[in-house]
Enzyme design. Sequence first.
Site, PDB file in Angstrom:
ATOM      1  CG  ASP A 195      -1.612  10.999   4.125  1.00 21.11           C
ATOM      2  OD1 ASP A 195      -0.913  11.993   4.404  1.00 21.11           O
ATOM      3  OD2 ASP A 195      -1.442   9.878   4.652  1.00 21.11           O
ATOM      4  CB  SER A 233       1.532   4.584  -2.543  1.00 20.34           C
ATOM      5  OG  SER A 233       1.638   3.656  -1.489  1.00 20.34           O
ATOM      6  CD  GLU A 251      -4.345   5.230   4.867  1.00 18.78           C
ATOM      7  OE1 GLU A 251      -4.618   5.445   3.681  1.00 18.78           O
ATOM      8  OE2 GLU A 251      -3.182   5.051   5.282  1.00 18.78           O
TER       9      GLU A 251
HETATM   10  P1  ADP Z   1       2.579   5.090   1.835  1.00 16.13           P
HETATM   11  O1  ADP Z   1       1.165   5.564   1.867  1.00 16.13           O
HETATM   12  O2  ADP Z   1       3.533   5.983   2.527  1.00 16.13           O
HETATM   13  O3  ADP Z   1       3.065   4.750   0.451  1.00 16.13           O
HETATM   14  P2  ADP Z   1       1.393   2.905   3.268  1.00 16.13           P
HETATM   15  O4  ADP Z   1       1.950   1.776   4.049  1.00 16.13           O
HETATM   16  O5  ADP Z   1       0.410   3.802   3.905  1.00 16.13           O
HETATM   17  O6  ADP Z   1       2.634   3.725   2.662  1.00 16.13           O
HETATM   18  O7  ADP Z   1       0.679   2.333   1.962  1.00 16.13           O
HETATM   19  C1  ADP Z   1       1.368   1.446   1.110  1.00 16.13           C
HETATM   20  C2  ADP Z   1       0.471   0.277   0.758  1.00 16.13           C
HETATM   21  O8  ADP Z   1      -0.565   0.708  -0.169  1.00 16.13           O
HETATM   22  C3  ADP Z   1       1.187  -0.827   0.017  1.00 16.13           C
HETATM   23  O9  ADP Z   1       1.830  -1.714   0.913  1.00 16.13           O
HETATM   24  C4  ADP Z   1       0.037  -1.498  -0.718  1.00 16.13           C
HETATM   25  O10 ADP Z   1      -0.667  -2.366   0.134  1.00 16.13           O
HETATM   26  C5  ADP Z   1      -0.886  -0.327  -1.056  1.00 16.13           C
HETATM   27  N1  ADP Z   1      -0.645   0.156  -2.430  1.00 16.13           N
HETATM   28  C6  ADP Z   1      -0.186   1.358  -2.807  1.00 16.13           C
HETATM   29  N2  ADP Z   1      -0.105   1.456  -4.150  1.00 16.13           N
HETATM   30  C7  ADP Z   1      -0.534   0.283  -4.652  1.00 16.13           C
HETATM   31  C8  ADP Z   1      -0.686  -0.261  -5.959  1.00 16.13           C
HETATM   32  N3  ADP Z   1      -0.398   0.442  -7.052  1.00 16.13           N
HETATM   33  N4  ADP Z   1      -1.157  -1.524  -6.062  1.00 16.13           N
HETATM   34  C9  ADP Z   1      -1.451  -2.237  -4.965  1.00 16.13           C
HETATM   35  N5  ADP Z   1      -1.329  -1.788  -3.721  1.00 16.13           N
HETATM   36  C10 ADP Z   1      -0.871  -0.560  -3.546  1.00 16.13           C
HETATM   37 MG    MG Z   2       0.008   5.791   3.628  1.00 18.53          MG
END
Ligand code: ADP
Ligand code: MG
Length: 380
Positions: free
Chosen positions: A173, A128, A161
Amino acid sequence: MSNATPSAQFQKVFGRAPEIVTRAPGRIEFIGNHTDYNGGTVLGASIDRGVTVALAKRTDGKRNFYSTYNGKTVTLEAGAPVKQSGEASWTNYPLGVLAALPHFGQSVIEGFDYYADSDLPAGAGLSSSAAIELASALAFLGATGQHPDRETVVKIGKHAENHFVGVPCGILDQGVSGFGKAGHLVFIDCAGPRFDTVPMPAGASFWIFNTHTKHALVDGLYSARHRECMAAAQALGVKWLVDVSVDQLRAAEAKIEPTAFKRARHVVEEIARVDATVKALGAGKIAEVGALLTASHRSSQHLFENSTEELDFLVDALVASTGVYGARLTGGGFGGAVMALAGPSFGAAQAEAVAAAYAAKFGARPDILPMGTGDGAKVL
Ligand code: ADP
Ligand code: MG
């Protein structure tokens, strides 16, 4: 995830229409485990879940960030981005993108209203973070009339990132989120980097089983694996492991410390498996693709030793299920998620049986996330 359109939601939060709406998908590591920092190749899937961003400029120098993630607005002043903590820490992803733009010759938008929505679970290994970075980058760039090529957008997300959020992720990613195409996998030669797409066989879909487990020492284990790979490369007299073939590695076994040799064997054979997967996909040999996925997992289990009892259990249960072509841990390992590639005869009931068997053994249920491929980052 909200049911209303992003424009309607933006209107509700900020009382006006957005100027631009963008979307970027999450990704699955399809095959190519720990190959990126060894200069190797990897195949990823851009999925049909992602992050949507809507944006409109402001003239008063305020930056309002709203996400459906927590339903709150964070207000910051324009200017050089400052790293946020606590409840506002999610804004580090779009702020990191703003901080990255000048490094790629792009100008930075000052004030704006920003809205993010998502149907991607955060922290589930589906990246995400790359999705929000790429959707943000396209929104900031598009709103200021800048249209750099796709590779630059990918690099802006990765820069955000690596340098602002502070996560040393590879190119997978952002590369998959940026270059994805529905019905396709994304091939990345990490040494370039070079990006390509490969058609996915029709009728196959992905099932992610997220265990929510994570090894307490995961950061230390990652760096140990990195070190072991570099030690093997050094013993072989090459810059990185992509520069040796499976045969060359075997011939040099005596020169390499046994643990480093096992790690190197995983990486070198995994790179060969990525190439074999591309060929099998091209020939429409889905059973062969599935066998390569499962072989990748066995190599993680026995050679790279980045699997866990939980992940092994899921892979064993999945490959024994009707309709599953293959299964493997996806992502860095040491916990996290397993991916299965399955045909139409594997459905919710079969997935449920696997989850129930897991729950009976480990006392907790994995999340079941069925998904298909989706388009890469774009302006809607
Ligand atoms: P992954 O990339 O595996 O999902 P990460 O820890 O790298 O996990 O990234 C997740 C973080 O990205 C969340 O904790 C948040 O801070 C941010 N994030 C992702 N999607 C959103 C969203 N739709 N709104 C706000 N923050 C988001
Ligand atoms: Mg991530």
